[in-house]
Design a protein around this motif. Structure first.
Motif, PDB file in Angstrom:
ATOM      1  N   ASP A 137     -14.723 -18.743   3.492  1.00 56.07           N
ATOM      2  CA  ASP A 137     -15.364 -19.883   4.212  1.00 56.07           C
ATOM      3  C   ASP A 137     -16.372 -18.938   4.969  1.00 56.07           C
ATOM      4  O   ASP A 137     -16.858 -19.647   6.026  1.00 56.07           O
ATOM      5  CB  ASP A 137     -14.683 -20.727   4.792  1.00 56.07           C
ATOM      6  CG  ASP A 137     -13.925 -21.571   4.147  1.00 56.07           C
ATOM      7  OD1 ASP A 137     -14.099 -22.119   2.911  1.00 56.07           O
ATOM      8  OD2 ASP A 137     -12.663 -21.891   4.457  1.00 56.07           O
ATOM      9  N   ALA A 138     -16.809 -17.881   4.639  1.00 55.86           N
ATOM     10  CA  ALA A 138     -17.900 -17.046   5.273  1.00 55.86           C
ATOM     11  C   ALA A 138     -17.386 -16.554   6.738  1.00 55.86           C
ATOM     12  O   ALA A 138     -18.071 -16.073   7.533  1.00 55.86           O
ATOM     13  CB  ALA A 138     -19.210 -17.643   5.558  1.00 55.86           C
ATOM     14  N   ARG A 139     -16.158 -16.507   6.889  1.00 56.31           N
ATOM     15  CA  ARG A 139     -15.588 -16.135   8.203  1.00 56.31           C
ATOM     16  C   ARG A 139     -14.562 -14.764   7.917  1.00 56.31           C
ATOM     17  O   ARG A 139     -13.778 -14.958   6.798  1.00 56.31           O
ATOM     18  CB  ARG A 139     -14.740 -17.070   8.797  1.00 56.31           C
ATOM     19  CG  ARG A 139     -15.582 -18.369   9.364  1.00 56.31           C
ATOM     20  CD  ARG A 139     -14.968 -19.338   9.844  1.00 56.31           C
ATOM     21  NE  ARG A 139     -14.323 -18.909  11.395  1.00 56.31           N
ATOM     22  CZ  ARG A 139     -15.128 -18.785  12.444  1.00 56.31           C
ATOM     23  NH1 ARG A 139     -16.433 -19.256  12.263  1.00 56.31           N
ATOM     24  NH2 ARG A 139     -14.804 -18.266  13.611  1.00 56.31           N
ATOM     25  N   PHE A 140     -14.700 -13.750   8.653  1.00 55.13           N
ATOM     26  CA  PHE A 140     -14.000 -12.535   8.314  1.00 55.13           C
ATOM     27  C   PHE A 140     -12.643 -12.767   8.443  1.00 55.13           C
ATOM     28  O   PHE A 140     -12.158 -13.554   9.525  1.00 55.13           O
ATOM     29  CB  PHE A 140     -14.511 -11.445   9.343  1.00 55.13           C
ATOM     30  CG  PHE A 140     -13.433 -10.094   9.197  1.00 55.13           C
ATOM     31  CD1 PHE A 140     -13.762  -9.375   7.867  1.00 55.13           C
ATOM     32  CD2 PHE A 140     -12.914  -9.606  10.356  1.00 55.13           C
ATOM     33  CE1 PHE A 140     -12.959  -8.240   7.813  1.00 55.13           C
ATOM     34  CE2 PHE A 140     -12.107  -8.796  10.117  1.00 55.13           C
ATOM     35  CZ  PHE A 140     -11.916  -7.829   8.891  1.00 55.13           C
ATOM     36  N   ASP A 141     -11.666 -12.262   7.564  1.00 52.37           N
ATOM     37  CA  ASP A 141     -10.350 -12.607   7.708  1.00 52.37           C
ATOM     38  C   ASP A 141      -9.490 -11.089   7.632  1.00 52.37           C
ATOM     39  O   ASP A 141      -9.399 -10.223   6.714  1.00 52.37           O
ATOM     40  CB  ASP A 141      -9.732 -13.554   6.410  1.00 52.37           C
ATOM     41  CG  ASP A 141      -8.116 -13.703   6.535  1.00 52.37           C
ATOM     42  OD1 ASP A 141      -7.580 -12.857   7.234  1.00 52.37           O
ATOM     43  OD2 ASP A 141      -8.114 -14.507   5.695  1.00 52.37           O
TER      44      ASP A 141
ATOM     45  N   THR B  43     -22.446 -14.315   6.687  1.00 52.46           N
ATOM     46  CA  THR B  43     -21.030 -14.617   7.345  1.00 52.46           C
ATOM     47  C   THR B  43     -21.187 -14.620   8.874  1.00 52.46           C
ATOM     48  O   THR B  43     -22.083 -14.694   9.412  1.00 52.46           O
ATOM     49  CB  THR B  43     -20.450 -13.296   6.942  1.00 52.46           C
ATOM     50  OG1 THR B  43     -20.828 -12.210   7.648  1.00 52.46           O
ATOM     51  CG2 THR B  43     -20.435 -13.168   5.477  1.00 52.46           C
ATOM     52  N   ASP B  44     -19.944 -14.577   9.490  1.00 52.85           N
ATOM     53  CA  ASP B  44     -19.703 -14.687  11.056  1.00 52.85           C
ATOM     54  C   ASP B  44     -19.891 -13.547  11.664  1.00 52.85           C
ATOM     55  O   ASP B  44     -19.634 -13.207  12.879  1.00 52.85           O
ATOM     56  CB  ASP B  44     -18.611 -15.289  11.402  1.00 52.85           C
ATOM     57  CG  ASP B  44     -17.357 -14.721  10.942  1.00 52.85           C
ATOM     58  OD1 ASP B  44     -17.317 -13.827   9.939  1.00 52.85           O
ATOM     59  OD2 ASP B  44     -16.241 -15.191  11.648  1.00 52.85           O
ATOM     60  N   VAL B  45     -20.202 -12.315  10.880  1.00 50.24           N
ATOM     61  CA  VAL B  45     -20.262 -10.880  11.367  1.00 50.24           C
ATOM     62  C   VAL B  45     -21.657 -10.243  11.521  1.00 50.24           C
ATOM     63  O   VAL B  45     -22.286 -10.238  10.466  1.00 50.24           O
ATOM     64  CB  VAL B  45     -19.303  -9.986  10.497  1.00 50.24           C
ATOM     65  CG1 VAL B  45     -19.426  -8.563  10.912  1.00 50.24           C
ATOM     66  CG2 VAL B  45     -17.878 -10.486  10.492  1.00 50.24           C
TER      67      VAL B  45
ATOM     68  N   PHE C 224     -14.034 -12.623   3.373  1.00 51.15           N
ATOM     69  CA  PHE C 224     -14.763 -13.594   4.264  1.00 51.15           C
ATOM     70  C   PHE C 224     -14.696 -15.152   3.620  1.00 51.15           C
ATOM     71  O   PHE C 224     -15.475 -15.665   3.132  1.00 51.15           O
ATOM     72  CB  PHE C 224     -16.320 -13.332   4.294  1.00 51.15           C
ATOM     73  CG  PHE C 224     -16.535 -12.157   4.715  1.00 51.15           C
ATOM     74  CD1 PHE C 224     -16.835 -11.984   6.230  1.00 51.15           C
ATOM     75  CD2 PHE C 224     -16.688 -10.810   4.464  1.00 51.15           C
ATOM     76  CE1 PHE C 224     -17.287 -10.830   7.065  1.00 51.15           C
ATOM     77  CE2 PHE C 224     -17.007  -9.805   5.064  1.00 51.15           C
ATOM     78  CZ  PHE C 224     -17.086  -9.761   6.297  1.00 51.15           C
TER      79      PHE C 224
END
Length: 262
Positions: free
Chosen positions: A112-116, A156-158, A110
């Motif tokens: 920048d706290a966004r799932f990759d 995160t964004d999830v 994650f």
């Protein structure tokens, strides 16, 4: 299939501790609420788990200063413990080489706290799906359970749901889920989360957070039809607790193993 007790070794500043999940902060050490600090090293617990043939346990490195203790625990129980905390594609194979049965990853997936998703595929290719556990520890929000990273400080964004878990399950062999809002409080498990994980996840899940009695192990077994396993921490007598005996957890596992034998 029945739920099993899964042991743990949580490391903070090189010591085995039990910490209230929502109090661990990078910038404000004064907020830290610790239930237990062990006089014994991590390897002591690893040897204990090995002696009783406990499977599926994990060593979690909560911040810096824990690598030596984690390595000593893995050396004491080779291929018997999973390891997590700071795992990346660059060091995952090193930890497997040190004796970890599997590596556990969260924050690296994650940025920048966004799932990759590409990072997940890269790590799964590097260590193999069977050696990878994805930690989806989370906090409850209005929209549902939101995955939290950086020792549960950053959302995160999830938001967990059936479709997302099904997609991730193609690339790992297990999920580890700490319910951060109840972690370390010994006030009972998040029943709705356990039931949701059982319904949504196509692969095994280990849940941690709030367990306060052996009855919680039976409850998880009932709620999940045996597909979710339970880690008990602060309530356990080997971690200074008074509510759950380690010997009773061992007896539970052995009883359920006998039930499952043909």
């Amino acid at each position: 299939m029945h739920s099993q007790f899964r042991p743990c070794i949580d490391l903070h500043n090189g010591q085995v501790k039990q910490i209230v999940g929502g109090t661990l902060h990078d910038t404000d050490a004064g907020q830290l609420h610790t239930n237990f600090v062990s006089a014994e090293p991590a390897a002591y617990y690893a040897r204990l788990y090995r002696e009783h043939q406990l499977q599926g346990g994990h060593v979690i490195m909560l911040g810096p200063g824990n690598q030596q203790a984690a390595a000593e625990a893995l050396a004491a129980y080779p291929d018997g413990l999973q390891v997590g905390g700071g795992i990346t594609v660059d060091n995952a194979c090193e930890w497997i080489g040190r004796g970890a049965s599997k590596v556990i990853v969260t924050s690296w997936l994650f940025p920048d706290a966004r799932f990759d998703r590409a990072r997940l595929l890269q790590l799964a290719e590097r260590v193999g799906r069977d050696r990878l556990v994805v930690d989806l520890s989370c906090r409850r929000r209005d929209a549902g359970w939101v995955v939290a990273m950086n020792r549960w400080q950053t959302l995160t964004d999830v938001t967990l749901d059936r479709e997302w878990l099904a997609e991730i399950a193609h690339h790992c062999s297990e999920f580890l889920v700490h319910a951060a809002d109840v972690e370390g409080l010994c006030r009972g498990i998040d029943r709705k989360l356990v039931a949701a994980l059982a319904e949504w996840s196509p692969i095994p899940v280990t849940y941690a957070g709030g367990a306060s009695s052996l009855d919680d192990l039976a409850l998880v077994d009932r709620l999940s039809a045996g597909s979710v396993h339970l880690t008990i921490g602060s309530a356990l007598d080997i971690f200074g607790g008074s509510q759950v005996k380690f010997s009773d957890c061992i007896a539970w596992n052995r009883r359920e193993e006998k039930v499952e034998q043909p």
